[in-house]
Design an enzyme around this catalytic site. Structure first.
Site, PDB file in Angstrom:
ATOM      1  N   HIS A 204      14.970  25.673  29.300  1.00 27.49           N
ATOM      2  CA  HIS A 204      16.341  25.435  28.821  1.00 27.49           C
ATOM      3  C   HIS A 204      17.384  25.954  29.829  1.00 27.49           C
ATOM      4  O   HIS A 204      18.020  26.981  29.654  1.00 27.49           O
ATOM      5  CB  HIS A 204      16.586  25.961  27.407  1.00 27.49           C
ATOM      6  CG  HIS A 204      16.103  27.346  27.087  1.00 27.49           C
ATOM      7  ND1 HIS A 204      16.395  28.454  27.845  1.00 27.49           N
ATOM      8  CD2 HIS A 204      15.372  27.789  26.035  1.00 27.49           C
ATOM      9  CE1 HIS A 204      15.870  29.515  27.286  1.00 27.49           C
ATOM     10  NE2 HIS A 204      15.237  29.143  26.194  1.00 27.49           N
ATOM     11  N   ASP A 262      14.014  22.708  21.456  1.00 27.74           N
ATOM     12  CA  ASP A 262      14.019  24.161  21.233  1.00 27.74           C
ATOM     13  C   ASP A 262      14.201  24.436  19.733  1.00 27.74           C
ATOM     14  O   ASP A 262      14.790  25.440  19.336  1.00 27.74           O
ATOM     15  CB  ASP A 262      15.120  24.838  22.056  1.00 27.74           C
ATOM     16  CG  ASP A 262      14.932  26.357  22.165  1.00 27.74           C
ATOM     17  OD1 ASP A 262      13.814  26.840  21.893  1.00 27.74           O
ATOM     18  OD2 ASP A 262      15.910  27.060  22.487  1.00 27.74           O
TER      19      ASP A 262
END
Length: 369
Positions: A204, A262
Site C-alpha cells: 500500500h 486492504d
C-alpha cells in the site's frame, strides 16, 4: 462442453467492443471478436486481490479456517476470484497456527495463499499494526513457516531498515516467496538495497511509509522508480487522494500498479465496532480507524468498488482492469494461471453492467451466482 459469453471484452491488449470469451471446463479456449454483439455487458477477468484481511464480518487475522472460508466467499460475490489471506503482526504461535489452518484452503483453491503483513515492521510507521508484536526478522521463524506452509506462503511485508531484513528478503525469495516493502521508515538507499536483494512489491504505497522529501526521497520514490517492483494502491478515496492515485499509476504504469482492498472484517458491513489484530476498530461512514489513536485500520473496500473508483478518477478501463487482475496476478507469481482473458488461463471472468456493478461471477468455468 464449450460455453460462451459476449459483450465488451477487456483483454491485456485493450477492449474488444464486440467480443466473446469461450471456455471448456476450467480453461479459456477462445477470446475473439464477435460482430453480432450489440453492446451487452462488460466482460472482465476475475479480480485478484493480493492484500485483504477479511470482509463480510469475517477475518483472516485470527487464523480461523471457517472465518477465512466465509471472508473469501464474501469477496467472491464482489468479483474476487483469486485472493491472498493477509495476516497482521502477531505472536509467532498465531503465525504458525494460521499457516497450518490455511494451507488446506490453499490446496482446495479457496485461497491463493497467505500474506504475512508483519511482524518485521517499523514501530515508527506501524499504522494499525499492533506495536506489541513488532520485532526484527528471525531466520528461524521464517524457515519454520516456509517448511510448514510450503507453496501456501506467497508474500511477506517487512521493513528493510530492521536488523536482518536484507537477509530475510534473500531467504524469502530463495523459496519463491514474494518479499514486499511496507510499514517502513527506510531511507531511499535502504529501500533500494531491499529491492536489490529481491523485494518486488511495495505494500500500500504511501501508507505506512516515510513520506517523500526533496532531500530524502524515501521508500515511495525508490519503489516507484524500480522497474521490477509492483506498487499496491488502495483506491478508496481515503488512503490516497485521487490525484495521488492517478499520479502513482501513471508513473508506474498499469503493468506495475496493483489495486488492493486492504479490507478488514467490516467490508460490506454496517458502521460500528470491529477488531483487527487484537485492537479495537471503529468504522464510521465506511472508514475504519483504530479506536486508540484514529490511525486508518485497513478499509471497507471491495475490488469492484476499487475498479469503479479508479475509472471515476480518470484511469482508462483497460488500464484499471490490468490493475485489478493482470498485474496483481503476475506480482504474486500466478500470471500464468489467472488474471487475464487469455486462451489457456483459468476461466475466471466477470459480467459487469454499464455502471460497473457485478452481474455474474465465473470461477474455474463454473458460475458462482
Amino acid at each position: 462442453m464449450t460455453q460462451r459469453v459476449s459483450g465488451k471484452v477487456v483483454t491485456p491488449a485493450g477492449v474488444i467492443r464486440q467480443g466473446c470469451v469461450e471456455w471448456d471446463g476450467e480453461r479459456i479456449t477462445a477470446v475473439a471478436e464477435y460482430p453480432s454483439v450489440r453492446d451487452g455487458h462488460w466482460i472482465l477477468p476475475g479480480f485478484v486481490d493480493m492484500h485483504t484481511h477479511g470482509g463480510g464480518g469475517h477475518t483472516f487475522t485470527t487464523g480461523d479456517a471457517d472465518e477465512a472460508r466465509q471472508a473469501a466467499a464474501f469477496h467472491l460475490r464482489h468479483g474476487t476470484t483469486t485472493l491472498l489471506a493477509s495476516l497482521v503482526s502477531s505472536p509467532f504461535e498465531l503465525m504458525r497456527s494460521a499457516t497450518a489452518a490455511f494451507r488446506p484452503l490453499v490446496r482446495e483453491g479457496v485461497l491463493a495463499g497467505i500474506h504475512f503483513e508483519g511482524p518485521y515492521l517499523s514501530a515508527a510507521r506501524c499504522g494499525a499494526q499492533n506495536p506489541e508484536y513488532l520485532r526484527d526478522p528471525s531466520p528461524d521463524e521464517l524457515t519454520e513457516l516456509i517448511e510448514l506452509g510450503g507453496p501456501a506462503i506467497r508474500m511477506m511485508t517487512l521493513a528493510p531498515e530492521r536488523n536482518g531484513a536484507l537477509e530475510a528478503v534473500k531467504l524469502l525469495t530463495a523459496h519463491r516467496v514474494v518479499a514486499a516493502v511496507g510499514h517502513t521508515d527506510a531511507t531511499y538507499d535502504e529501500t533500494r538495497a531491499a529491492i536489490a536483494a529481491g523485494a518486488s512489491v511495495g505494500t500500500h504505497l504511501f501508507n505506512g511509509m516515510r513520506p517523500v522529501h526533496h532531500r530524502e526521497p524515501g521508500p515511495v520514490t525508490a519503489l516507484l522508480d524500480a522497474p521490477n517492483v509492483v506498487c499496491e494502491l488502495v483506491a478508496d478515496g481515503v488512503h490516497l487522494h485521487d490525484g495521488m492515485l492517478t499520479f502513482a499509476s501513471s508513473v508506474a504504469g498499469p503493468e506495475r500498479s496493483a489495486l488492493i482492498t486492504d479490507a478488514m472484517a467490516a467490508a460490506g458491513m454496517p458502521d460500528g465496532e470491529y477488531e483487527l489484530g487484537g485492537q479495537a476498530v471503529t468504522v464510521a461512514d465506511g472508514v475504519a480507524r483504530l479506536a486508540r489513536d484514529g490511525a486508518i485500520a485497513g478499509s471497507t473496500l471491495t475490488m469492484d468498488e476499487a475498479l469503479r473508483h479508479a475509472v471515476a478518477a480518470g484511469i482508462p478501463m483497460a488500464d484499471a482492469t490490468r490493475m485489478v487482475a493482470t498485474t496483481p496476478a503476475r506480482a504474486i507469481g500466478l500470471g500464468d494461471q489467472v488474471g487475464a482473458l487469455q486462451v489457456g488461463l483459468r476461466a475466471d471472468l466477470l459480467m459487469l453492467d454499464e455502471d460497473l456493478n457485478v452481474v455474474r461471477v465465473l470461477r474455474a468455468g463454473a458460475w458462482q451466482n
